[in-house]
Motif scaffolding. Structure first.
Motif, short mmCIF file in Angstrom:
data_model
loop_
_atom_site.label_atom_id
_atom_site.label_comp_id
_atom_site.label_asym_id
_atom_site.label_seq_id
_atom_site.Cartn_x
_atom_site.Cartn_y
_atom_site.Cartn_z
N ARG A 42 39.18 40.21 42.82
CA ARG A 42 38.56 40.83 44.04
C ARG A 42 37.56 41.75 43.30
O ARG A 42 36.85 42.52 43.64
CB ARG A 42 39.89 41.96 44.67
N GLY A 43 36.50 41.24 42.25
CA GLY A 43 35.29 41.66 42.00
C GLY A 43 35.66 43.35 41.37
O GLY A 43 36.42 43.65 40.71
N TYR A 44 34.83 43.97 41.11
CA TYR A 44 34.72 45.79 41.04
C TYR A 44 36.26 46.37 42.06
O TYR A 44 36.46 47.27 41.23
CB TYR A 44 33.12 46.12 41.35
N ASP A 45 36.00 45.68 43.35
CA ASP A 45 37.22 47.01 43.96
C ASP A 45 38.99 46.34 42.90
O ASP A 45 39.48 47.58 43.12
CB ASP A 45 37.45 45.39 45.23
N GLY A 46 39.30 44.87 42.45
CA GLY A 46 39.93 44.76 41.21
C GLY A 46 40.09 45.35 40.60
O GLY A 46 40.71 45.94 39.48
N LEU A 47 38.39 46.57 39.60
CA LEU A 47 38.83 46.75 38.31
C LEU A 47 39.26 48.66 38.74
O LEU A 47 39.87 48.81 38.31
CB LEU A 47 37.00 46.83 37.64
N VAL A 48 38.95 49.24 40.16
CA VAL A 48 39.15 50.47 39.99
C VAL A 48 40.37 49.84 41.02
O VAL A 48 41.14 51.26 40.32
CB VAL A 48 38.89 50.52 41.54
N ASN A 49 41.33 48.96 41.19
CA ASN A 49 42.24 49.32 41.68
C ASN A 49 43.36 48.56 40.39
O ASN A 49 44.77 48.45 40.65
CB ASN A 49 42.40 48.64 43.11
N GLY A 50 42.88 47.85 38.97
CA GLY A 50 44.32 47.77 38.20
C GLY A 50 44.08 46.49 38.55
O GLY A 50 45.10 46.07 38.11
N GLU A 51 43.57 45.26 38.69
CA GLU A 51 43.99 44.11 38.79
C GLU A 51 43.35 43.38 38.39
O GLU A 51 43.03 42.14 38.01
CB GLU A 51 43.64 43.64 41.12
N LEU A 52 44.32 43.27 37.01
CA LEU A 52 43.44 41.79 35.81
C LEU A 52 44.93 41.68 36.06
O LEU A 52 46.03 41.70 35.37
CB LEU A 52 43.16 42.94 35.04
N ILE A 53 44.41 40.46 35.21
CA ILE A 53 46.04 39.72 35.13
C ILE A 53 45.22 38.61 34.34
O ILE A 53 44.40 37.92 33.52
CB ILE A 53 46.47 38.11 36.01
N PRO A 54 45.68 38.58 32.54
CA PRO A 54 45.79 38.01 31.64
C PRO A 54 46.11 36.66 32.45
O PRO A 54 46.17 35.33 32.29
CB PRO A 54 47.14 37.97 30.54
N MET A 55 44.48 35.64 31.30
CA MET A 55 44.09 34.40 31.95
C MET A 55 44.72 33.52 29.99
O MET A 55 44.19 33.39 29.02
CB MET A 55 43.59 33.94 31.99
N ASP A 56 44.86 32.11 30.73
CA ASP A 56 44.74 31.32 29.33
C ASP A 56 44.76 29.93 30.07
O ASP A 56 43.90 29.90 31.27
CB ASP A 56 45.99 30.39 28.69
N ALA A 57 44.50 28.90 29.33
CA ALA A 57 43.97 27.40 29.08
C ALA A 57 44.30 27.12 30.93
O ALA A 57 43.89 26.98 31.44
CB ALA A 57 43.95 26.74 28.27
N LYS A 58 45.04 27.25 30.62
CA LYS A 58 46.06 26.91 32.05
C LYS A 58 46.00 27.21 33.10
O LYS A 58 45.85 26.43 34.31
CB LYS A 58 47.62 26.58 31.88
N SER A 59 45.94 28.26 33.15
CA SER A 59 45.38 29.26 34.18
C SER A 59 44.05 28.52 35.59
O SER A 59 43.92 29.18 36.62
CB SER A 59 45.11 30.71 33.70
N VAL A 60 42.71 28.04 34.29
CA VAL A 60 41.60 27.57 34.55
C VAL A 60 41.54 25.86 34.82
O VAL A 60 40.74 25.29 35.38
CB VAL A 60 41.09 27.85 34.18
N ALA A 61 42.77 24.99 34.59
CA ALA A 61 42.75 23.92 34.62
C ALA A 61 42.36 23.10 36.44
O ALA A 61 43.29 24.01 37.18
CB ALA A 61 44.27 23.64 34.70
N ASN A 62 41.58 22.20 36.29
CA ASN A 62 42.01 21.63 37.67
C ASN A 62 41.22 22.48 38.87
O ASN A 62 41.50 22.58 40.15
CB ASN A 62 42.43 21.08 37.95
#
Length: 324
Positions: A42-62
């Protein structure tokens, strides 16, 4: 120059087809360069609320073929405050994030500029907006898909207009920019195109519509939503001038934002996603990656967010020439 080890990517502002292709490119280019990559929800709102998730190659598949954005997007009132930006900085520091890639338009880059000014965090921007209204790139991610969506819709509307001898006023997106209206107008054979950059000459438009009546069983007028008066007013004025016309209004709305991105948007997003990661590694910051004459160029945010210069007069001339 600080070594970049951890980066994060976010999408902000209005969604645009091809944003997922950009996310995919950033994540995989980061992994290719031995970086840890986080996605911000959710963009900058996610930065403010700490909504950060680790991503790997599989997380962006398809996802390269999907419209919208898997990271979602939102407008953040809190990020506009000093306190909100402090929260955002504290959250990325907790994770040891050394740089950001932000995908969006002028509002996104304005927020990024303020963040850099206050906290000196390296940020590279990728132009993601269907309006194509940023300086420093020939095309923005989502623009090609949006105009193709408009063309497909207007082609179908033309079938009905032809069958019933109707005149359709079609309102397209473009609050501050008429580029969607102008290019789609040329490619669909519109009799007139009204855009916010040019004052409307109703006398000239009415004369043109009257002149084309003998040559055409259907007529299309395309209006950018940012035009001073909008599609509804334009349709009413045409009906007043030509009471015998069967005038209809069609507002395309948000269908222009969705759908599978075109090949052009997928390739553009992929190239700029890789370039943005490499730019962070090289020590760049406060710049937007864009494509000019087929080559990647970097433009400072304060220059990129200025509205595109004058509209291409040759394109408006072509509309008039071909509307006979």
């Amino acid at each position: 120059m600080k070594t970049i080890k951890n980066i994060a990517v976010l999408t902000s502002g209005g969604d645009a087809p091809g944003m997922n292709a950009g996310i995919r490119a950033v994540v995989r280019a980061g992994i290719y360069n031995n970086l840890n990559v986080f996605g911000v929800k959710r963009g900058y709102d996610g930065l403010v609320n700490g909504e950060l998730i680790p991503m790997d190659a599989k997380s962006v598949a398809n996802i390269i073929q999907r419209g919208g954005t898997i990271l979602k997007t939102a407008r953040s009132d809190e990020f506009r405050t000093v306190e909100g930006r402090q929260k955002a900085y504290d959250n990325i520091k907790k994770l040891g994030i050394d740089g950001l890639v932000v995908i969006g338009g002028d509002g996104t880059f304005t927020g990024a500029s303020k963040f850099i000014e206050e906290f000196d965090i390296p940020i590279i921007g990728i132009p993601g907006t269907i309006d194509n209204d940023l300086a420093g790139t020939d095309f923005t991610i989502g623009y090609d898909t949006a105009i193709n969506t408009v063309v497909d819709a207007v082609d179908k509307i033309r079938d009905t207009a032809e069958s019933h001898d109707r005149l359709f006023v079609v309102e397209v997106m473009g609050r501050d920019s008429g580029l969607i209206a102008l290019r789609s107008g040329i490619s669909t054979g519109a009799e007139a195109v009204l855009i916010p950059e040019i004052n409307v000459d109703y006398d000239a438009i009415m004369k043109r519509l009257d002149k084309t009546r003998k040559n055409k069983a259907s007529r299309i007028v395309i209006v950018a939503e940012g035009d001073k008066e909008g599609g509804l007013v334009v349709a009413e004025k045409i009906q007043e001038n030509f009471p015998h016309y069967d005038v209809r209004l069609s507002i395309l709305g948000h269908i222009q934002r969705g759908g599978k991105p075109t090949c052009m948007d997928r390739v553009l997003a992929s190239r700029l996603g890789v370039a943005s990661v490499e730019a962070l590694i090289e020590g760049r910051k406060g710049e937007m990656a864009g494509l000019i004459c087929g080559e990647v160029h970097f433009t400072p945010f304060n220059k990129a967010i200025k509205h595109l210069d004058d509209i291409n007069e040759n394109l408006t001339r072509i509309v008039e020439i071909l509307s006979l």
